[in-house]
Motif scaffolding. Structure first.
Motif, PDB file in Angstrom:
ATOM      1  N   MET A 108      62.300  43.722  77.058  1.00  0.00           N
ATOM      2  CA  MET A 108      63.183  42.551  77.187  1.00  0.00           C
ATOM      3  C   MET A 108      62.360  41.302  76.845  1.00  0.00           C
ATOM      4  O   MET A 108      62.070  40.466  77.691  1.00  0.00           O
ATOM      5  CB  MET A 108      63.729  42.475  78.618  1.00  0.00           C
ATOM      6  N   TRP A 109      61.961  41.240  75.579  1.00  0.00           N
ATOM      7  CA  TRP A 109      60.957  40.267  75.158  1.00  0.00           C
ATOM      8  C   TRP A 109      61.375  38.815  75.317  1.00  0.00           C
ATOM      9  O   TRP A 109      60.536  37.956  75.579  1.00  0.00           O
ATOM     10  CB  TRP A 109      60.558  40.547  73.703  1.00  0.00           C
ATOM     11  N   SER A 110      62.662  38.540  75.161  1.00  0.00           N
ATOM     12  CA  SER A 110      63.080  37.135  75.273  1.00  0.00           C
ATOM     13  C   SER A 110      63.101  36.672  76.730  1.00  0.00           C
ATOM     14  O   SER A 110      63.376  35.523  77.010  1.00  0.00           O
ATOM     15  CB  SER A 110      64.454  36.925  74.629  1.00  0.00           C
ATOM     16  N   LEU A 111      62.805  37.597  77.647  1.00  0.00           N
ATOM     17  CA  LEU A 111      62.712  37.222  79.058  1.00  0.00           C
ATOM     18  C   LEU A 111      61.259  37.176  79.521  1.00  0.00           C
ATOM     19  O   LEU A 111      60.985  37.125  80.720  1.00  0.00           O
ATOM     20  CB  LEU A 111      63.512  38.225  79.914  1.00  0.00           C
ATOM     21  N   CYS A 112      60.338  37.148  78.573  1.00  0.00           N
ATOM     22  CA  CYS A 112      58.894  37.147  78.890  1.00  0.00           C
ATOM     23  C   CYS A 112      58.542  36.109  79.952  1.00  0.00           C
ATOM     24  O   CYS A 112      59.003  34.981  79.917  1.00  0.00           O
ATOM     25  CB  CYS A 112      58.084  36.866  77.616  1.00  0.00           C
ATOM     26  N   GLY A 149      75.657  33.614  70.380  1.00  0.00           N
ATOM     27  CA  GLY A 149      75.578  32.187  70.063  1.00  0.00           C
ATOM     28  C   GLY A 149      74.847  31.487  71.198  1.00  0.00           C
ATOM     29  O   GLY A 149      74.929  31.908  72.350  1.00  0.00           O
ATOM     30  N   VAL A 150      74.109  30.448  70.884  1.00  0.00           N
ATOM     31  CA  VAL A 150      73.262  29.791  71.882  1.00  0.00           C
ATOM     32  C   VAL A 150      74.054  28.848  72.788  1.00  0.00           C
ATOM     33  O   VAL A 150      74.855  28.052  72.315  1.00  0.00           O
ATOM     34  CB  VAL A 150      72.140  28.991  71.171  1.00  0.00           C
ATOM     35  N   MET A 189      74.837  39.183  77.353  1.00  0.00           N
ATOM     36  CA  MET A 189      74.386  38.027  76.573  1.00  0.00           C
ATOM     37  C   MET A 189      72.879  37.893  76.608  1.00  0.00           C
ATOM     38  O   MET A 189      72.209  38.595  77.355  1.00  0.00           O
ATOM     39  CB  MET A 189      75.025  36.757  77.138  1.00  0.00           C
ATOM     40  N   GLY A 190      72.378  36.960  75.806  1.00  0.00           N
ATOM     41  CA  GLY A 190      70.958  36.624  75.894  1.00  0.00           C
ATOM     42  C   GLY A 190      70.345  36.372  74.541  1.00  0.00           C
ATOM     43  O   GLY A 190      70.900  36.736  73.504  1.00  0.00           O
ATOM     44  N   GLN A 191      69.201  35.725  74.573  1.00  0.00           N
ATOM     45  CA  GLN A 191      68.396  35.596  73.353  1.00  0.00           C
ATOM     46  C   GLN A 191      67.958  36.998  72.961  1.00  0.00           C
ATOM     47  O   GLN A 191      67.723  37.853  73.803  1.00  0.00           O
ATOM     48  CB  GLN A 191      67.150  34.739  73.601  1.00  0.00           C
TER      49      GLN A 191
END
Ligand SMILES: [Zn+2]
Ligand SMILES: [Zn+2]
Lengths: 389, 232
Positions: A100-104, A309-310, A332-334
């Motif tokens: 879950m890299w975008s939650l680093c 979408g952001v 959702m999420g990055q």
């Protein structure tokens, strides 16, 4: 070096700035050969993302050649051709190790801002505000890449940049958007926004077993692209009511899954759109949730909403009653780029995917201000600009 | 989980239960500072380490503090913060126990020199190129679990604190909790100390713990300091 710097809403300039340097052992310096303007860069360009400062170098979709490595990087060498994921992950924390890299936990040095706003810290993203790390972005001749020993993907020399560049951001974003829908054979998936991310989401939805994919946009050239390359049925929401059309196209049920590939600057029609535009301008609402609302009403009972979408802050007048009573699932999420990039590269190498069709413009870096303008205003049929430093 | 190492020195039932109360507060971790409102952290830690009698002394000290507050000299700074780190308690304890490592992630510290098993000398950066210094003693040291310390008599800044390492549930690593208290002296030095710990000491400790986590997990502290930009 030359770099695209943000100087205020709708004002980007190509400026001379010092070359980046290695600051940490796990850093690398990449000479950028291609960098794209992402749809979400338009939110920065328009001044909608908080904590972007005058002089910040922007851009997060890029590839290039390794020119320098820190002493902690031993799997990259000078001359390697690489694609770099837009979200920055350390590879060592609980989240990176869970893919879950975008939650680093560790890549964002300005975590305290997010902790106050969101309650937790998420990963940094190149050139995407100080709240998201404050790292210098990719629309430049060179970039410093932290934690370069993880995530960065080495690519072979024989394919053109346009085939490889989008595994940095747009393809994994679209792919994850489809993956979050948990598509079952026979499903119908509707995708709001037919830009690059939307196109890749539609293609991915078919790859995952969707029987029908529907693309929703208002620009004929994007809808054409969706028909031609993603084999989607399309709805132009300025010509017909999207909600009614979706009902009609799904036997009165509504789509099984809905993907938001638009984000906080969504356009709608009528009074509700006027309400959001006004509130956003008055800073009473940070994000325009038009697509979110439409998805919640259009989706079938028990269906899934996948939001790629952001969104940055707060939205008003969400029909939560519809979502609750219909038993919808929100995901959702990055995107977790590092999770998907290797397999996506393999698909390209195997000839299963040629993403270069999204490129409508190739311009020198110096023409970035013009590129932002035509992309934002959708002039000259602009869908995707690749900048060449 | 709760330690009652002070029990053997207690002379009465009441003192023992008092110590147990502090111990369970610190061990359990719930709102430690709420529990410490009436007494100083140092008092609690000393009680925990040495027995109930010392705690009496500590409450007396807190009376002095209250008097200071009333005449408006300055407030003690109390903070507590917890972070979960994806490493074993052993590894984290070992790094922290060598106090000379602390300035690598605690920006307000200039250096720490360890004299012996118990005593160390601390130098903190103060504004305008000044420094403040103090000697500190370890009060209690439980391997891989808990370290508490306090400044000795005559310190520029009277301070005390503890760090606790506790296994997180599942495979989530170790929960690291830090509680600190500073009693700045009066006068010009008080203003210096206030600046030293920032307007939001809680945030500063949070930042320091996050840097500790980065260092332990990623091997480096992520930064953008010194990077290029088009700022004028
Ligand atoms: Zn993007
Ligand atoms: Zn990480």
């Amino acid at each position: 070096m030359k770099a695209v710097c943000w100087n205020g809403a709708n004002d980007v300039r190509v400026q001379s700035v010092p070359d980046p340097t290695i600051l940490n052992p796990r850093d690398a310096i990449i000479k950028i050969t291609s960098t794209a303007i992402c749809g979400s860069d338009l939110h920065i360009y328009g001044g909608y993302i908080p904590t972007v400062q005058q002089g910040d170098i922007i851009g997060h979709e890029f590839m290039g050649e390794v020119v320098e490595v820190g002493k902690g990087v031993n799997n990259l060498k000078i001359g390697d051709r690489v694609v770099v994921p837009s979200t920055i992950g350390c590879g060592n924390c609980h989240y990176c190790q869970g893919d879950m890299w975008s939650l680093c936990d560790n890549s964002n040095p300005n975590g305290w801002i997010q902790e106050k706003l969101f309650g937790n810290i998420t990963s940094a993203i190149y050139g995407y505000s100080h709240m998201l790390g404050g790292y210098a972005g990719a629309q430049a001749e060179y970039i410093r890449v932290p934690f370069a020993d993880v995530g960065v993907v080495k690519v072979p020399p024989d394919l053109p940049d346009e085939m490889l560049l989008f595994i940095s951001d747009a393809i994994p974003t679209g792919y994850m958007g489809a993956e979050l829908c948990d598509i079952q054979p026979g499903d119908t998936v509707a995708v709001w926004g037919c830009g690059a991310v939307g196109q890749f989401a539609m293609i991915s939805a078919y790859m995952m077993g969707a029987e029908k994919v529907i693309g929703i946009d208002r620009f004929p050239e994007r809808l054409e692209m969706a028909k031609k390359f993603a084999k989607a049925e399309v709805i132009n929401y300025e010509e017909v009511n999207a909600g009614e059309a979706l009902k009609e196209m799904t036997g009165g049920r509504g789509p099984d899954a809905c993907i938001d590939a638009v984000g906080l600057e969504a356009h709608g029609v009528g009074l509700e759109d006027f309400y959001d535009q006004t509130k956003q301008k008055l800073k009473l609402e940070t994000d325009r949730p038009h697509v979110l609302r439409e998805m919640m009403v259009a989706c079938r009972k028990g269906g899934t909403l996948s939001i790629m979408g952001v969104y940055g802050g707060f939205v008003d007048k969400i029909p939560l009653g519809a979502a609750f009573n219909k038993g919808l699932t929100f995901r959702m999420g990055q995107m977790h780029g590092q999770k998907y990039m290797h397999s996506l590269l393999q698909m390209i190498l195997d000839g299963k995917l040629d993403p270069s069709f999204v490129v409508t413009h190739q311009l020198p870096l110096e023409q970035a201000p013009h590129a932002y303008n035509i992309f934002q205003q959708k002039k000259d049929n602009c869908i995707k600009v690749v900048l060449k430093p | 989980m709760t330690s009652t190492s002070g029990n053997k020195q207690s002379t009465s039932q009441t003192e023992a239960s008092e110590v147990e109360r502090w111990a369970s507060l610190i061990g359990g971790g719930a709102m430690v500072l709420m529990g410490l409102r009436q007494g100083s952290l140092r008092g609690a830690l000393t009680a925990l380490a040495g027995g109930g009698l010392v705690y009496q002394g500590a409450t007396k000290q807190s009376t002095i503090q209250k008097a200071q507050e009333v005449i408006g000299i300055n407030q003690p700074i109390k903070v507590e913060k917890t972070v979960t780190i994806n490493k074993s308690a052993e590894e984290l304890y070992r790094f922290w126990h060598d106090f000379e490592n602390l300035p690598t992630f605690m920006k307000h510290l200039k250096s720490v020199k360890v004299h012996n098993e118990k005593r160390s000398h601390w130098i903190a950066n103060a504004p305008l190129d000044n420094t403040v210094e103090w000697d500190a003693d370890i009060l209690e040291d439980r391997e891989n679990e808990f370290i508490s310390w306090a400044s000795v008599e005559g310190a520029d800044i009277d301070n005390s604190g503890f760090v606790r390492f506790k296994k997180a549930p599942g495979d989530r690593g170790t929960e690291v909790k830090v509680v600190l208290e500073y009693n700045p002296p009066g006068g010009a030095l008080a203003a210096t100390v206030a600046k030293l710990f920032g307007e939001e000491p809680e945030q500063q400790i949070g930042d320091e713990l996050r840097r500790f986590k980065m260092l332990m997990e990623a091997g480096e502290i992520s930064t953008t300091e010194g990077q290029t930009s088009g700022r004028k």
